[in-house]
Design a protein around this motif. Structure first.
Motif, PDB file in Angstrom:
ATOM      1  N   VAL A   1      41.747  33.998  41.383  1.00 21.34           N
ATOM      2  CA  VAL A   1      42.300  33.841  42.729  1.00 21.34           C
ATOM      3  C   VAL A   1      41.136  33.979  43.699  1.00 21.34           C
ATOM      4  O   VAL A   1      40.657  35.083  43.960  1.00 21.34           O
ATOM      5  N   GLU A   2      40.662  32.835  44.197  1.00 23.82           N
ATOM      6  CA  GLU A   2      39.460  32.798  45.044  1.00 23.82           C
ATOM      7  C   GLU A   2      39.596  31.645  46.023  1.00 23.82           C
ATOM      8  O   GLU A   2      39.788  30.499  45.619  1.00 23.82           O
ATOM      9  N   ASP A   3      39.510  31.934  47.336  1.00 27.64           N
ATOM     10  CA  ASP A   3      39.670  30.883  48.336  1.00 27.64           C
ATOM     11  C   ASP A   3      38.385  30.109  48.626  1.00 27.64           C
ATOM     12  O   ASP A   3      38.433  29.038  49.213  1.00 27.64           O
ATOM     13  N   ASP A   4      37.252  30.594  48.195  1.00 27.29           N
ATOM     14  CA  ASP A   4      35.979  29.877  48.360  1.00 27.29           C
ATOM     15  C   ASP A   4      35.856  28.898  47.193  1.00 27.29           C
ATOM     16  O   ASP A   4      35.591  29.294  46.054  1.00 27.29           O
ATOM     17  N   GLU A   5      36.069  27.598  47.479  1.00 29.91           N
ATOM     18  CA  GLU A   5      36.108  26.599  46.412  1.00 29.91           C
ATOM     19  C   GLU A   5      34.838  26.544  45.583  1.00 29.91           C
ATOM     20  O   GLU A   5      34.906  26.421  44.351  1.00 29.91           O
ATOM     21  N   SER A   6      33.676  26.625  46.216  1.00 28.45           N
ATOM     22  CA  SER A   6      32.431  26.539  45.451  1.00 28.45           C
ATOM     23  C   SER A   6      32.278  27.736  44.515  1.00 28.45           C
ATOM     24  O   SER A   6      31.863  27.589  43.362  1.00 28.45           O
ATOM     25  N   LEU A   7      32.641  28.914  44.978  1.00 24.72           N
ATOM     26  CA  LEU A   7      32.579  30.099  44.130  1.00 24.72           C
ATOM     27  C   LEU A   7      33.616  30.012  43.003  1.00 24.72           C
ATOM     28  O   LEU A   7      33.335  30.347  41.853  1.00 24.72           O
ATOM     29  N   ALA A   8      34.808  29.531  43.325  1.00 28.27           N
ATOM     30  CA  ALA A   8      35.855  29.378  42.312  1.00 28.27           C
ATOM     31  C   ALA A   8      35.406  28.414  41.206  1.00 28.27           C
ATOM     32  O   ALA A   8      35.599  28.694  40.022  1.00 28.27           O
TER      33      ALA A   8
ATOM     34  N   ILE B   1      41.070  37.646  37.877  1.00 29.51           N
ATOM     35  CA  ILE B   1      39.927  37.877  38.760  1.00 29.51           C
ATOM     36  C   ILE B   1      40.446  37.613  40.161  1.00 29.51           C
ATOM     37  O   ILE B   1      40.914  36.511  40.459  1.00 29.51           O
ATOM     38  N   LEU B   2      40.378  38.617  41.005  1.00 31.42           N
ATOM     39  CA  LEU B   2      41.042  38.570  42.305  1.00 31.42           C
ATOM     40  C   LEU B   2      40.061  38.823  43.446  1.00 31.42           C
ATOM     41  O   LEU B   2      39.470  39.901  43.535  1.00 31.42           O
ATOM     42  N   ASP B   3      39.912  37.821  44.305  1.00 39.40           N
ATOM     43  CA  ASP B   3      39.127  37.994  45.520  1.00 39.40           C
ATOM     44  C   ASP B   3      39.868  39.000  46.401  1.00 39.40           C
ATOM     45  O   ASP B   3      41.095  38.984  46.482  1.00 39.40           O
ATOM     46  N   PHE B   4      39.142  39.872  47.051  1.00 43.26           N
ATOM     47  CA  PHE B   4      39.765  40.895  47.884  1.00 43.26           C
ATOM     48  C   PHE B   4      40.384  40.300  49.145  1.00 43.26           C
ATOM     49  O   PHE B   4      41.454  40.713  49.578  1.00 43.26           O
ATOM     50  N   MET B   5      39.704  39.310  49.743  1.00 48.11           N
ATOM     51  CA  MET B   5      40.198  38.723  50.994  1.00 48.11           C
ATOM     52  C   MET B   5      40.424  37.231  50.805  1.00 48.11           C
ATOM     53  O   MET B   5      39.493  36.494  50.511  1.00 48.11           O
ATOM     54  N   PHE B   6      41.679  36.798  50.967  1.00 48.07           N
ATOM     55  CA  PHE B   6      42.023  35.387  50.931  1.00 48.07           C
ATOM     56  C   PHE B   6      43.323  35.188  51.694  1.00 48.07           C
ATOM     57  O   PHE B   6      44.053  36.151  51.940  1.00 48.07           O
ATOM     58  N   PRO B   7      43.650  33.939  52.082  1.00 52.51           N
ATOM     59  CA  PRO B   7      44.864  33.672  52.863  1.00 52.51           C
ATOM     60  C   PRO B   7      46.143  34.056  52.113  1.00 52.51           C
ATOM     61  O   PRO B   7      46.183  34.057  50.889  1.00 52.51           O
ATOM     62  N   GLY B   8      47.165  34.380  52.861  1.00 50.07           N
ATOM     63  CA  GLY B   8      48.465  34.675  52.275  1.00 50.07           C
ATOM     64  C   GLY B   8      48.609  36.105  51.806  1.00 50.07           C
ATOM     65  O   GLY B   8      49.261  36.378  50.811  1.00 50.07           O
ATOM     66  N   GLY B   9      48.010  37.050  52.493  1.00 48.68           N
ATOM     67  CA  GLY B   9      48.177  38.461  52.144  1.00 48.68           C
ATOM     68  C   GLY B   9      46.968  39.088  51.508  1.00 48.68           C
ATOM     69  O   GLY B   9      46.839  40.301  51.481  1.00 48.68           O
ATOM     70  N   GLY B  10      46.102  38.285  50.956  1.00 47.95           N
ATOM     71  CA  GLY B  10      44.885  38.810  50.368  1.00 47.95           C
ATOM     72  C   GLY B  10      45.104  39.560  49.071  1.00 47.95           C
ATOM     73  O   GLY B  10      46.206  39.655  48.536  1.00 47.95           O
ATOM     74  N   GLY B  11      43.992  40.086  48.551  1.00 46.28           N
ATOM     75  CA  GLY B  11      43.996  40.791  47.288  1.00 46.28           C
ATOM     76  C   GLY B  11      44.939  41.971  47.207  1.00 46.28           C
ATOM     77  O   GLY B  11      45.644  42.134  46.207  1.00 46.28           O
TER      78      GLY B  11
ATOM     79  N   THR C   1      48.371  44.127  33.259  1.00 47.56           N
ATOM     80  CA  THR C   1      47.332  43.097  33.125  1.00 47.56           C
ATOM     81  C   THR C   1      46.055  43.577  33.812  1.00 47.56           C
ATOM     82  O   THR C   1      46.106  43.996  34.976  1.00 47.56           O
ATOM     83  N   PRO C   2      44.915  43.511  33.131  1.00 52.48           N
ATOM     84  CA  PRO C   2      43.660  43.899  33.784  1.00 52.48           C
ATOM     85  C   PRO C   2      43.361  42.998  34.991  1.00 52.48           C
ATOM     86  O   PRO C   2      43.512  41.776  34.904  1.00 52.48           O
ATOM     87  N   ILE C   3      42.966  43.622  36.082  1.00 52.65           N
ATOM     88  CA  ILE C   3      42.632  42.896  37.311  1.00 52.65           C
ATOM     89  C   ILE C   3      41.238  43.323  37.755  1.00 52.65           C
ATOM     90  O   ILE C   3      40.974  44.516  37.925  1.00 52.65           O
ATOM     91  N   LEU C   4      40.375  42.334  37.945  1.00 48.06           N
ATOM     92  CA  LEU C   4      39.029  42.579  38.453  1.00 48.06           C
ATOM     93  C   LEU C   4      38.984  42.149  39.906  1.00 48.06           C
ATOM     94  O   LEU C   4      39.164  40.972  40.217  1.00 48.06           O
ATOM     95  N   ILE C   5      38.776  43.104  40.805  1.00 43.26           N
ATOM     96  CA  ILE C   5      38.662  42.825  42.232  1.00 43.26           C
ATOM     97  C   ILE C   5      37.209  42.461  42.528  1.00 43.26           C
ATOM     98  O   ILE C   5      36.302  43.237  42.241  1.00 43.26           O
ATOM     99  N   LEU C   6      37.000  41.270  43.118  1.00 52.85           N
ATOM    100  CA  LEU C   6      35.671  40.845  43.549  1.00 52.85           C
ATOM    101  C   LEU C   6      35.615  40.938  45.064  1.00 52.85           C
ATOM    102  O   LEU C   6      36.521  40.471  45.741  1.00 52.85           O
ATOM    103  N   SER C   7      34.556  41.542  45.590  1.00 51.17           N
ATOM    104  CA  SER C   7      34.482  41.664  47.041  1.00 51.17           C
ATOM    105  C   SER C   7      33.075  41.953  47.526  1.00 51.17           C
ATOM    106  O   SER C   7      32.319  42.668  46.862  1.00 51.17           O
TER     107      SER C   7
END
Length: 130
Positions: free
Chosen positions: A9-16, A52-62, A78-84
């Motif tokens: 879950v990442e809103d930055d397309e290039s990083l995703a 893998i979860l981006d901390f800040m993204f549209p729709g409520g965020g991480g 489920t294991p969740i890795l917060i990226l920020s």
């Protein structure tokens, strides 16, 4: 054994796309979504082994998505890795960390990401040191 399934879950397309490439080249099956609404429907259908979860993204965020995943029986553990890029102490104020929630600060090295994913998927939860 089938490839571990990872929802990114990442809103930055290039990083995703970069994360997707790294995962696929290293034996993971990946699905990329850019917002929380997509993330919920894909998580139900895809049933990821890890998120893998981006901390800040549209729709409520991480934080909002993390909370929603933890309320569902099928993703409660489920294991969740917060990226920020936000400092870990600030992330901890907004996300209820549990034994299956981990943090990796941006920027990070490819091998660092792969190492923590591998540890997170170990049955004994060996990523506690990460």
């Amino acid at each position: 054994m089938s490839a571990p399934k990872v929802l990114v879950v990442e809103d930055d397309e290039s990083l995703a796309l970069l994360i997707d490439t790294v995962l696929r080249k290293n034996g993971y099956e990946a699905r990329i979504v850019t917002d929380g609404i997509q993330a919920m429907s894909v998580s139900r259908e895809f049933r990821p082994d890890l998120v893998i979860l981006d901390f800040m993204f549209p729709g409520g965020g991480g934080p909002a998505f993390h909370n929603r995943l933890r309320m569902l029986v099928q993703t409660k553990h489920t294991p969740i890795l917060i990226l920020s890029a936000v400092d870990e102490s600030e992330v901890i104020k907004k996300i209820a960390f549990d034994p299956n929630t981990y943090f990796l600060g941006k920027p990070y090295q490819k091998q660092e990401l792969l190492d923590i994913l591998s540890q997170m998927l170990e049955p004994d939860g060996a990523a506690d040191a990460a």
